[in-house]
Design an enzyme around this catalytic site. Sequence first.
Site, PDB file in Angstrom:
ATOM      1  N   HIS A 179     -30.108   7.195 -29.470  1.00  8.30           N
ATOM      2  CA  HIS A 179     -29.303   7.354 -28.568  1.00  8.30           C
ATOM      3  C   HIS A 179     -27.784   8.209 -29.036  1.00  8.30           C
ATOM      4  CE1 HIS A 179     -31.703   4.833 -25.773  1.00  8.30           C
ATOM      5  NE2 HIS A 179     -30.729   5.041 -24.988  1.00  8.30           N
ATOM      6  N   HIS A 231     -28.888  -1.803 -32.108  1.00  5.74           N
ATOM      7  CA  HIS A 231     -28.617  -0.857 -33.666  1.00  5.74           C
ATOM      8  C   HIS A 231     -27.253  -1.686 -34.224  1.00  5.74           C
ATOM      9  CE1 HIS A 231     -31.134   2.442 -32.883  1.00  5.74           C
ATOM     10  NE2 HIS A 231     -30.798   2.470 -31.771  1.00  5.74           N
TER      11      HIS A 231
END
Length: 301
Positions: A179, A231
């Site tokens: 992303h 993450h």
Amino acid sequence: MAGSNIKCVICVAGDILFAIVAWVISIVIRRLAIPYHRGFFCDDESLMYPFKNSTIPATVMYSIGFILPCFCIIVTELVIILSSPKAKKRRSVIETLFKVVFKTLVAFFFGGGVTNLITNIAKYSVGRLRPHFFAICRPDWNLANCSTGAIARYVTEDVCTGTDKSLITEARVSFLSGHASMSMYFMVFLLIYIQRRFTWKGVLLLKPALQTLFFSLALYTGLSRISDYKHHWTDVLAGDLLGAVMAILIVLKVSGLYAESRCSSEVELKKCGIADLDKSKECGIQQIIPARDEVDEMTAM
């Protein structure tokens, strides 16, 4: 004339092919590759976060990432061409728009494919565990032998009891953030493009306002991956750096938006977009504003 057209078709097909190949290889890796099986420490608190749905789903990120730059590029180039005094024939306008937009967009899509490819290579080579790994894996702590006296033990065995194997596999590809890398690539490419091609000065702060907006979208996308426990912050930082570097390289070295030129005469200065002969000392640097004659010549063809 026929030979020239054939050569042009071959070049266009070749550019499209390279862009497609980059994306196909990346998608194949994402679908078929097996991530490196990295172990974990029993007391690793960085892997104990809960599983959450994504604030910005991948479909939304990719949709905005592709549609917004394409729309801005097409509209900007169309305005530049129509503002040319020689843009009278509809056919010449369409042909010129296609030539300019194609060169920019094919570089944009190729760079996106390469960025995605590098991202997936990193993901499956490193195999870093996501912050919510324990919530997805549901380790059997007895099988892992994580007793009170062995909480620092490094577990390499497959001790997951989770039933969704695809989610477990996905929980092993934290580094680096896709992303972050893709959103940063999309938006940095766009803001540099605007810096290069957006020459309207009617509203002084319009250009920096748009650039700030686009960069903020990319930054928020990456930060949301940290708050969603998808993450670690270092994954997002690495993704942002990769996306930004790739965007800069593609714009400078592939797209042709910035062209280095050396000017030694008034004619060459005009081609560089420098009207004042006294500015000849600035020659050799990368030019920001394109000469209007370039568009005029293309629309007059």
